[in-house]
Structure formats: C-alpha cells, structure tokens
Design an enzyme around this catalytic site. Sequence first.
Site, PDB file in Angstrom:
ATOM      1  N   LYS A  76       0.403  -1.937   0.075  1.00  0.00           N
ATOM      2  CA  LYS A  76      -0.295  -0.053  -0.240  1.00  0.00           C
ATOM      3  C   LYS A  76       0.568   1.265   0.082  1.00  0.00           C
ATOM      4  O   LYS A  76       0.492   2.105  -0.728  1.00  0.00           O
ATOM      5  CB  LYS A  76      -1.063  -0.076   1.483  1.00  0.00           C
ATOM      6  CG  LYS A  76      -2.252  -0.883   1.293  1.00  0.00           C
ATOM      7  CD  LYS A  76      -3.333  -0.873   1.861  1.00  0.00           C
ATOM      8  CE  LYS A  76      -4.367  -1.529   1.392  1.00  0.00           C
ATOM      9  NZ  LYS A  76      -5.556  -1.085   2.320  1.00  0.00           N
ATOM     10  N   LYS A  84      -4.655  -7.970  -6.967  1.00  0.00           N
ATOM     11  CA  LYS A  84      -5.667  -8.499  -6.393  1.00  0.00           C
ATOM     12  C   LYS A  84      -6.215  -6.958  -6.426  1.00  0.00           C
ATOM     13  O   LYS A  84      -6.436  -6.616  -6.166  1.00  0.00           O
ATOM     14  CB  LYS A  84      -5.546  -8.956  -4.995  1.00  0.00           C
ATOM     15  CG  LYS A  84      -5.449  -7.455  -3.341  1.00  0.00           C
ATOM     16  CD  LYS A  84      -6.044  -8.163  -2.211  1.00  0.00           C
ATOM     17  CE  LYS A  84      -6.395  -7.297  -0.986  1.00  0.00           C
ATOM     18  NZ  LYS A  84      -8.187  -6.413  -1.638  1.00  0.00           N
ATOM     19  N   LYS A 141     -11.152  -2.760  -3.280  1.00  0.00           N
ATOM     20  CA  LYS A 141     -12.260  -1.181  -3.422  1.00  0.00           C
ATOM     21  C   LYS A 141     -11.117  -0.367  -3.361  1.00  0.00           C
ATOM     22  O   LYS A 141     -11.770   0.969  -4.271  1.00  0.00           O
ATOM     23  CB  LYS A 141     -13.396  -0.993  -2.099  1.00  0.00           C
ATOM     24  CG  LYS A 141     -13.309  -2.087  -1.038  1.00  0.00           C
ATOM     25  CD  LYS A 141     -14.069  -1.325   0.621  1.00  0.00           C
ATOM     26  CE  LYS A 141     -13.842  -2.518   1.291  1.00  0.00           C
ATOM     27  NZ  LYS A 141     -12.304  -2.242   1.598  1.00  0.00           N
TER      28      LYS A 141
HETATM   29  P1  ATP Z   1      -8.993  -1.858   0.145  1.00  0.00           P
HETATM   30  O1  ATP Z   1      -8.077  -1.914  -0.828  1.00  0.00           O
HETATM   31  O2  ATP Z   1      -9.314  -0.204   1.400  1.00  0.00           O
HETATM   32  O3  ATP Z   1      -7.944  -2.439   1.813  1.00  0.00           O
HETATM   33  P2  ATP Z   1     -10.432  -4.470   0.287  1.00  0.00           P
HETATM   34  O4  ATP Z   1     -11.155  -4.116  -1.279  1.00  0.00           O
HETATM   35  O5  ATP Z   1      -9.106  -4.580   0.513  1.00  0.00           O
HETATM   36  O6  ATP Z   1     -10.092  -2.696   0.190  1.00  0.00           O
HETATM   37  P3  ATP Z   1     -10.460  -4.867   2.555  1.00  0.00           P
HETATM   38  O7  ATP Z   1     -11.522  -3.798   4.120  1.00  0.00           O
HETATM   39  O8  ATP Z   1      -8.920  -4.875   3.030  1.00  0.00           O
HETATM   40  O9  ATP Z   1     -11.305  -5.000   1.328  1.00  0.00           O
HETATM   41  O10 ATP Z   1     -10.901  -6.552   2.702  1.00  0.00           O
HETATM   42  C1  ATP Z   1     -12.040  -6.761   3.313  1.00  0.00           C
HETATM   43  C2  ATP Z   1     -12.103  -8.371   3.668  1.00  0.00           C
HETATM   44  O11 ATP Z   1     -12.004  -8.242   2.304  1.00  0.00           O
HETATM   45  C3  ATP Z   1     -11.571  -9.211   4.572  1.00  0.00           C
HETATM   46  O12 ATP Z   1     -11.942 -10.191   4.465  1.00  0.00           O
HETATM   47  C4  ATP Z   1     -10.493  -9.738   2.811  1.00  0.00           C
HETATM   48  O13 ATP Z   1      -9.727 -10.310   3.201  1.00  0.00           O
HETATM   49  C5  ATP Z   1     -11.032  -9.177   2.070  1.00  0.00           C
HETATM   50  N1  ATP Z   1     -10.313  -9.445   0.897  1.00  0.00           N
HETATM   51  C6  ATP Z   1     -10.145  -8.030   0.254  1.00  0.00           C
HETATM   52  N2  ATP Z   1     -10.379  -8.016  -1.193  1.00  0.00           N
HETATM   53  C7  ATP Z   1     -10.171  -9.603  -1.304  1.00  0.00           C
HETATM   54  C8  ATP Z   1     -10.216 -10.229  -2.900  1.00  0.00           C
HETATM   55  N3  ATP Z   1      -9.301  -9.429  -3.937  1.00  0.00           N
HETATM   56  N4  ATP Z   1     -10.344 -11.179  -3.095  1.00  0.00           N
HETATM   57  C9  ATP Z   1     -11.118 -12.372  -1.806  1.00  0.00           C
HETATM   58  N5  ATP Z   1     -11.048 -11.569  -0.615  1.00  0.00           N
HETATM   59  C10 ATP Z   1     -10.575 -10.292  -0.258  1.00  0.00           C
HETATM   60 MG    MG Z   2      -7.892  -4.493   1.937  1.00  0.00          MG
END
Ligand code: ATP
Ligand code: MG
Length: 344
Positions: free
Chosen positions: A123, A206, A209
Amino acid sequence: MSEPTRESRFTPRVFSGIKPSGGLTLGNYLGAIKRFVQTQDEGSFETIYCVVDLHAITVWQDPAELRAATREVAAGFLASGIDPERSILFNQSQVSQHAELGWIFNCVARVGWMDRMTQFKEKAGRNAEKQSLGLYAYPSLMAADILLYHATHVPVGEDQKQHVELTRDIAAKFNHDFGVDFFPLTHPVIEGPAMRVMNLRDGTKKMSKSGESDMERINMTDDADLIAKKLQKARTDPAPLPETVEGLEGRPEAKNLVDIYAALADLSPAEVLAQYPGAGWGRFKPALAELAVEKLSPISAEMKRLTADPAEIDRLLARGAERARAIAQPILQRTYDIVGLVRA
Ligand code: ATP
Ligand code: MG
C-alpha cells in the site's frame, strides 16, 4: 466453515471486519461476506461482524464519503444475509474499547514485526515516509479487534493471513510477558476457490475497493451492463480454457476468471473446466457475466433499498455496538488489571 475444536476453553467465536474505504467489490463478497453468512447460518459459532471505520481512516477519507461507505458496507452485510439478531453487526468506532486495546497492543507488538507486513509495503509503495503512522500500526488495531472478543476464528481472504498470524504473535507475547493464559491464539480461516480475487486488468494484483481504476473491479452495486462490460474487457491471454486445472498454471488472468466462476457457482475450478472444456473467451466471459449478475443483482437491489433509509441502518449499528460492548468491556477491564492500570 469447519466445526470449532471443542477442547478450547474459549467460546467458539468469529470476528471479521470490512473497511468502509469505498464500495464493496466482488472480492469482498467472495473472500469475506459470502462466507460470513455461511458461518452465521451453520450456527456453530457466535458471529461478530464489523464495519472497521477506524481502519478506513488510515488513509484519507472524505467525511461525507466515509459516512456513506459505512452505511453501504453495513447494507452489503445485511443484503447478503447477515441477520442483525443472530450476528452482532456494528461499526468499530462506536465501541471505543477497540482503540483502547489497540494502544495496549501497540506496546506489545515490535517495530520489526510491523516491518515485515507485506500489505503495508504494497500500500505504501515507495512513499512509506509519507504514510500515516496509523497505516503502519494498523495490524495491531486489527489484533485488538479480534482479541477484544477472544475470537477463536477469523474468516478472511488470503490477503489478510499475515495479519492474523501477527494477531497470534501479539496474543502469545502478551500471555508470555504477563504470565497469563488470557488471549486465545486465533485461527485464520481461508477456504475455497477465489479466496483471493484478482484485479481484472492485472491478474497478479488483488481486486481492491481502493484500487485506482473502476474497470479493474466488479462492485456489488454495478448493474448488469457494467458487469458484462468489465468482464468483456477483462484482460486474458489468447488461449482458450484448458481441460484441466494444471493448465491454468502461469495464466493468472484465466485462473482468476475460472476461480470467480467456481466461487459464484459453488463448484470447484475443475468442475467449471469440465463444463466448458476448451471454451474460448467469447463463450466463457458472457457466461461468467450472466452468473455474476444472477448472484449479485438481488443483493444490490436490496442494498439500494436499505441505503435509502440511513436512519434504520444507524439504528441497527448502534444496537449492534451495544451488544458488542457487553462482550468487550469485561475483557478490556481484565486486560487493564493484568497490565497494572489502576481503575476504581
Ligand atoms: P482496501 O483496498 O481499502 O484495502 P479491500 O477491498 O482490500 O479494501 P478490506 O476492507 O481491506 O477490503 O478487506 C475486507 C475483507 O475482504 C477481508 O476479509 C479481505 O481478506 C477480503 N478481501 C479483500 N479483497 C479481497 C480479494 N481481492 N479477494 C478475496 N478476499 C478479499
Ligand atoms: Mg484490503
């Protein structure tokens, strides 16, 4: 999710959270929410699910957007099947014990441990010096989120595994330093295909959001046309689908689309390939789009309905926070006693 092990003296309890750092993605759904609902419905665990707003502000969030995203994530949980009676659903900042235990754990965790966290490196990129101190320390607040409830299991996507391992290290060091057996060693639960949904434009990263381009992810609120368009434009290699799973090796984009199909259809990747032997993308991508729309559109319609009444979401979150506090407060007080902090 598998049955809890019964020898533990801790109540089988699940904690997991999602940051309101933007709208929910298909990665959040398949890697997290879908399994949260299954765990709740299986009924072997007490389930606590949290909109982790204090984690979201480790990077800049516009206050109005943060409020909207908090309610949207809560609506995503509810629309997917989280029942606010059977599970505890709340936003983190309403339970101040998270921040308080987070501070104690800042004093337990070592700088060297944080330095090994790959997610911070990803990040922060080359701009580590300019990141907030909160982003660097965030895994210790995450440990507090989990251990504040003595959670025994944490269902997460594969990207969070290292942070759950750090949570175990913090629990073990706390127990060791104070000569107690107070915090459980929490298990990460990472099962099934698509536990790491990848970016549609680059299969080695990955889906997130907070990723730069909207075209790299599918949002839970995208309509049918947009889902079809994003999948149509998703990067792939020119070869058709292989006949066996081994044939997906070294083909990250192809593997990702097959894994997504498998997770949405509750099939194994091998079963998906058996249904589409040697199919070209012109056939597989529309089939995947149709499946994604079929699974997501009822949820996004319900999310729309729920977010139209923010006061009702706020009421549910406040009620969840009250129930969360009832578990958290005695555990925090006992922690303070162990550490030697004086209280009346
Ligand atoms: P950010 O980009 O702000 O970190 P994010 O999409 O990674 O957002 P998080 O809030 O960090 O979302 O993670 C929430 C949950 O979603 C966690 O359990 C994380 O492991 C899962 N998760 C996030 N992205 C993925 C992905 N690409 N595949 C599977 N699980 C995911
Ligand atoms: Mg995340």
